[in-house]
Design a protein around this motif. Structure first.
Motif, PDB file in Angstrom:
ATOM      1  N   ARG A 122       4.856  28.452 -25.026  1.00  0.00           N
ATOM      2  CA  ARG A 122       3.856  27.895 -24.135  1.00  0.00           C
ATOM      3  C   ARG A 122       2.601  28.760 -24.084  1.00  0.00           C
ATOM      4  NH1 ARG A 122       4.102  28.694 -18.022  1.00  0.00           N
ATOM      5  NH2 ARG A 122       2.192  27.663 -17.358  1.00  0.00           N
ATOM      6  N   GLY A 123       2.751  30.075 -24.254  1.00  0.00           N
ATOM      7  CA  GLY A 123       1.610  30.969 -24.212  1.00  0.00           C
ATOM      8  C   GLY A 123       0.456  30.469 -25.061  1.00  0.00           C
ATOM      9  N   ASN A 126      -1.944  27.495 -22.989  1.00  0.00           N
ATOM     10  CA  ASN A 126      -2.934  27.645 -21.933  1.00  0.00           C
ATOM     11  C   ASN A 126      -2.950  26.546 -20.894  1.00  0.00           C
ATOM     12  OD1 ASN A 126      -3.829  29.919 -23.278  1.00  0.00           O
ATOM     13  ND2 ASN A 126      -5.147  28.678 -24.583  1.00  0.00           N
ATOM     14  N   THR A 130       0.952  28.144 -12.249  1.00  0.00           N
ATOM     15  CA  THR A 130       1.834  29.292 -12.112  1.00  0.00           C
ATOM     16  C   THR A 130       2.750  29.399 -13.318  1.00  0.00           C
ATOM     17  OG1 THR A 130       3.252  27.821 -10.850  1.00  0.00           O
ATOM     18  CG2 THR A 130       1.807  29.269  -9.606  1.00  0.00           C
ATOM     19  N   ARG A 131       3.559  30.431 -13.316  1.00  0.00           N
ATOM     20  CA  ARG A 131       4.514  30.633 -14.406  1.00  0.00           C
ATOM     21  C   ARG A 131       5.928  30.710 -13.847  1.00  0.00           C
ATOM     22  NH1 ARG A 131       0.711  29.238 -16.540  1.00  0.00           N
ATOM     23  NH2 ARG A 131      -0.462  30.131 -18.270  1.00  0.00           N
ATOM     24  N   ILE A 135      10.793  26.548 -17.414  1.00  0.00           N
ATOM     25  CA  ILE A 135      10.016  26.073 -18.559  1.00  0.00           C
ATOM     26  C   ILE A 135      10.663  26.606 -19.832  1.00  0.00           C
ATOM     27  CG2 ILE A 135       7.731  26.010 -19.634  1.00  0.00           C
ATOM     28  CD1 ILE A 135       6.576  26.732 -16.889  1.00  0.00           C
ATOM     29  N   TYR A 136      11.043  25.690 -20.696  1.00  0.00           N
ATOM     30  CA  TYR A 136      11.714  26.095 -21.938  1.00  0.00           C
ATOM     31  C   TYR A 136      11.129  25.322 -23.102  1.00  0.00           C
ATOM     32  CZ  TYR A 136      15.271  27.111 -18.407  1.00  0.00           C
ATOM     33  OH  TYR A 136      15.929  27.550 -17.305  1.00  0.00           O
ATOM     34  N   GLU A 215      -1.541  20.868 -15.022  1.00  0.00           N
ATOM     35  CA  GLU A 215      -1.224  21.981 -14.132  1.00  0.00           C
ATOM     36  C   GLU A 215       0.276  22.051 -13.902  1.00  0.00           C
ATOM     37  OE1 GLU A 215      -3.569  22.059 -10.529  1.00  0.00           O
ATOM     38  OE2 GLU A 215      -2.327  23.668  -9.700  1.00  0.00           O
ATOM     39  N   ILE A 216       0.760  23.280 -13.797  1.00  0.00           N
ATOM     40  CA  ILE A 216       2.167  23.494 -13.490  1.00  0.00           C
ATOM     41  C   ILE A 216       2.254  23.997 -12.065  1.00  0.00           C
ATOM     42  CG2 ILE A 216       4.182  24.917 -14.048  1.00  0.00           C
ATOM     43  CD1 ILE A 216       3.127  24.897 -16.959  1.00  0.00           C
ATOM     44  N   ILE A 222       9.935  25.809 -11.059  1.00  0.00           N
ATOM     45  CA  ILE A 222       8.926  24.760 -11.200  1.00  0.00           C
ATOM     46  C   ILE A 222       9.264  23.588 -10.264  1.00  0.00           C
ATOM     47  CG2 ILE A 222      10.131  23.890 -13.249  1.00  0.00           C
ATOM     48  CD1 ILE A 222       7.430  22.977 -14.319  1.00  0.00           C
TER      49      ILE A 222
END
Ligand SMILES: Cc1cc2nc3c(=O)[nH]c(=O)nc-3n(C[C@H](O)[C@H](O)[C@H](O)COP(=O)(O)OP(=O)(O)OC[C@H]3O[C@@H](n4cnc5c(N)ncnc54)[C@H](O)[C@@H]3O)c2cc1C
Ligand code: SF4
Lengths: 422, 124
Positions: A122-123, A126, A130-131, A135-136, A215-216, A222
């Motif tokens: 995911r890096g 962008n 939030t992180r 998330i996989y 947006e996350i 999450i």
């Protein structure tokens, strides 16, 4: 230091087929180095069916397909070192690896790179926000579910409609999760039609084309994502944003060949495929180092991985039997109009086999067009295609006889042209 | 009217199915015959091969991949998944071994798709 004629890095379908190909040409001093504790590569976690339709005219699951090659490798007595991770390869073919017994140094006369690919993390994407946990990449989720028996979440959104994402939409649904949407930036899915029908439509999972996650949301875990429509420049359309609650976001946004080792060995990489630049023998720019399978370019069908890798194995054998052939010509194979890349990107008509398959991908969806092959400015071949999509690898076959009338050819070009102007 | 996507080739024709005044089914949108065959099968008896995993003991991984030995009616997939939920198998297993016979009365077996040695054999 241990020496070996041929070292193969990676024991997935590519590495196994390469070993078999070399063995058939009389090379017996081979070793396959594989970091996992089993042969088979990514196929071990691809428990769905649809493998082998081209190679065996049968529908196999990933593990079944792998097992056919594992059995062959075992029958031929090809040595395999499992649990062995290769750390470095030098241009003069010295390999450093590590396994539970310690460090290993091997000097090989030839090497075949068959390390496969990894998922884009995911890096590289962008997404603002939030992180949080949850998330996989789709492939990581696939490994959790299919090898470890652990369901990573219950309410899922999938970003990207590549095949792995589609396959995981079905898999998680069957395991009791709710897949709320598959979100795809492009106006088309790069996944196979069959997967869209059997993995999404069968379960009424919505596919949001021309949409993206903007947006996350969530602090620790999450809690949801914001999804927007995008315009033709892939920019979010103001006012189209919607919130979808979820506890898991899976990313299926593409694969990248795994080439750190290749770089250490001074192998030139293609900026388009992320894989090595190779000639028609699948030999990289470092003599005696060959590449095949997903480390060379991302394949959608394993059948073609096996075919390509057998060829790499045979060519490595040829190299071992005659390391310094007479002077070589290197005719570039160019990606013309509509074509994103070709493999190989160089070839030599003097040393080629009777036929040479050139694989390529187009850069967009084209309907009713021609696939054309040019020797310099002369069109030597064309074929009609009803549809070409970036998701499906195509091929054209070069025949040795094509060169009898074009002895001095200086470049070869492949194009995809609209039928109207052809 | 119902729509279907033909999966037999990458063109993916959008097939529309309607019924005319004589109650005849009318399939449109296909570019070749395979589309008709596909639509008929999907409309009368859609079937799918189910692939999943069951718990595995005494092996290097905890899951054994399995599949139905032939496609089963779409409507029985959920029941089939439920039947798999409580199954536990002990290694060694060979690909092709029958794990459940005649699953949910479909005349189809659940078979293993991967051979797994027992851990004890591995160390032998
Ligand atoms: C999730 C997923 C779903 C797919 N679904 C389908 C499908 O439905 N049908 C189909 O035909 N194809 C499918 N494919 C494609 C097909 O599985 C791949 O094209 C094929 O597995 C590629 O083979 P490979 O040997 O190049 O790579 P891999 O299978 O990835 O094998 C590479 C091997 O190299 C090893 N390795 C890597 N680095 C090192 C190192 N430094 N040292 C030692 N070992 C190393 C890895 O552990 C791995 O075992 C799918 C692929 C993925 C990722
Ligand atoms: S109907 Fe024929 S052309 Fe159309 S998707 Fe099906 S197989 Fe392909």
């Amino acid at each position: 230091m241990q020496t070996v004629d041929l070292a193969i890095i990676g024991g997935g379908p590519a590495g196994m087929a390469a070993a078999i190909g070399a063995h058939e040409q009389g090379i017996e001093d081979i070793v396959i180095l594989e970091r996992e504790n089993a042969l088979g590569g990514i196929l071990n976690q691809c428990i769905h069916n649809g493998f082998g339709l081209h190679a065996f005219k049968e529908e196999l699951t990933g593990p079944e397909y792998a097992e056919r090659y594992i059995r062959k490798v075992t029958e031929l007595g090809i040595p395999v070192k499992l649990g062995t991770m290769v750390l470095d390869i030098t241009p003069d073919k010295e390999i450093t690896a590590v396994n539970p017994k310690g460090m290993l140094h091997i000097r090989a006369k030839a090497i075949i790179l068959a390390m496969g690919c990894r998922e884009r993390p995911r890096g590289a994407l962008n997404i603002p926000g939030t992180r949080p946990v949850g998330i996989y990449t789709a492939g990581t989720a696939q490994k959790f579910v299919n090898l470890n028996g652990y369901l990573p979440g219950r309410e899922v959104v999938i970003l990207g409609s590549g095949d792995i994402g589609l396959i995981m939409a079905r898999r998680m649904t069957l395991e009791g999760a709710e897949v709320k949407a598959v979100v795809e930036l492009m106006p088309y899915s790069t996944g196979l039609k069959r997967n869209i029908v059997q993995c999404l439509d069968d379960y009424d999972i919505p596919l949001l084309l021309s949409h993206t996650v903007t947006e996350i949301i969530g602090r620790h875990r999450i809690e949801g994502v914001k999804v927007s429509a995008v315009d033709e420049n892939q920019m979010p359309v103001p006012g189209s944003e919607q919130f979808i609650s979820c506890d898991t976001l899976l990313l299926s946004v593409g694969l990248l060949p795994e080439n750190e080792l290749s770089m250490a060995a001074d192998v030139s990489l293609s900026p388009v495929t992320g894989g090595a630049v190779v000639n028609e023998r699948l030999e990289t720019t470092t003599p005696g180092i060959f590449a095949c399978g997903n480390v060379l370019h991302v394949h959608d069908l394993v059948d073609f991985v096996s075919e390509e890798s057998m060829l790499a194995g045979r060519n490595a054998a040829r190299y071992l039997q005659n390391p310094e052939p007479a002077s070589r010509r290197e005719i570039p194979i160019r990606s013309g109009q509509g074509v994103r890349y070709t493999v190989p990107s160089f070839m030599d008509p003097d040393t080629m086999d009777e036929v040479l398959t050139i694989r390529f991908r187009v850069n967009n969806v084209y309907r009713n067009c021609y696939i054309c092959l040019y020797f310099d400015a002369d069109r030597v071949y064309r074929r009609k295609a009803r549809i070409l999509t970036p998701g499906e690898m195509e091929s054209v076959v070069l025949k040795k006889e094509m060169f009898t009338e074009h002895k001095g050819v200086s470049s070869i070009t492949i194009t995809a042209e609209e039928a109207t102007n052809a | 009217m119902k729509t279907l996507t033909c999966i037999n080739c990458p063109i993916g024709c959008l097939l529309t199915v309607s019924v005319d005044e004589h109650e005849n089914q009318c399939i449109k949108g296909n570019l070749c015959k395979r589309g008709i065959v596909y639509a008929k099968a999907e409309l009368t008896n859609p079937t799918r091969t189910v692939t999943s995993t069951v718990r595995l003991r005494n092996a290097a991984v905890s899951q054994l991949p399995v599949k139905t030995s032939s496609p089963i009616p779409k409507g029985t997939m959920r029941a089939c998944m439920l039947a798999l939920k409580y199954i536990e198998v002990s290694a060694p297993v060979a690909a092709g071994d029958v794990i459940i016979e005649n699953v949910c009365g479909t005349d189809t077996d659940i078979i293993a798709t991967r051979s797994m040695p027992a851990i004890t054999d591995l160390h032998a």
